[in-house]
Write an enzyme that holds these catalytic residues in place. Structure first.
Site: not given
Ligand code: THU
Length: 138
Positions: A48, A59
């Protein structure tokens, strides 16, 4: 068909990668493991940023690892998070994954043992194909 032991390995890799998430804003750690047709597995986790829109999903970091290592075709991706329902890729990740493999298998899981497997085509039934790949381009 992907055998159960391979799925298990993917889930274990995704769970381990989840432990390395950088998610101080959402506190929602996600791990991914992408299985290449070579049999190699590429791990990813979310990264993030204080500018929210710059955050990377698990992913897509897994996919980036694979592309850098020269792999471009895939069989499955496992996604693991501490969610009530098994975690499925967001819409943007569905689209990015489909750039390389539209018949990818998505293995979604949570930390409580729930696992769901379905084709990417079911999650992204009508992929946008407006741009044509350039002949001879890398
Ligand atoms: N996120 C992912 O990395 N993959 C997913 O399939 C769902 C969401 C992450 C994005 C963000 O850092 C956090 O999860 C909250 O949405």
């Amino acid at each position: 068909m992907i055998d159960a032991s391979k799925i298990d390995r993917l889930l274990r890799t995704a769970r381990a990668a989840r432990g390395r998430a950088y998610a101080p804003y959402s506190d929602f750690a996600v791990g991914a493991a992408l299985l290449g047709t070579s049999g190699r597995i590429y791990a990813g986790t979310n990264i993030e940023n204080s500018s929210y829109g710059l955050s990377l999903c698990a992913e897509r970091t897994a996919l980036a690892q694979a592309i850098v290592r020269g792999e471009r075709s895939f069989r499955a991706v496992a996604v693991v998070a501490d969610s009530d329902d098994p975690c499925t890729p967001c819409g943007a990740c569905r689209h990015v994954l489909s750039e390389f493999q539209d018949d990818l298998i998505i293995v979604s899981a949570n930390l409580h043992g729930a696992v769901e497997t379905r084709p990417l085509k079911e999650l992204l039934p009508a992929r946008n194909n407006t741009l044509k790949r350039r002949r001879g381009a890398s």
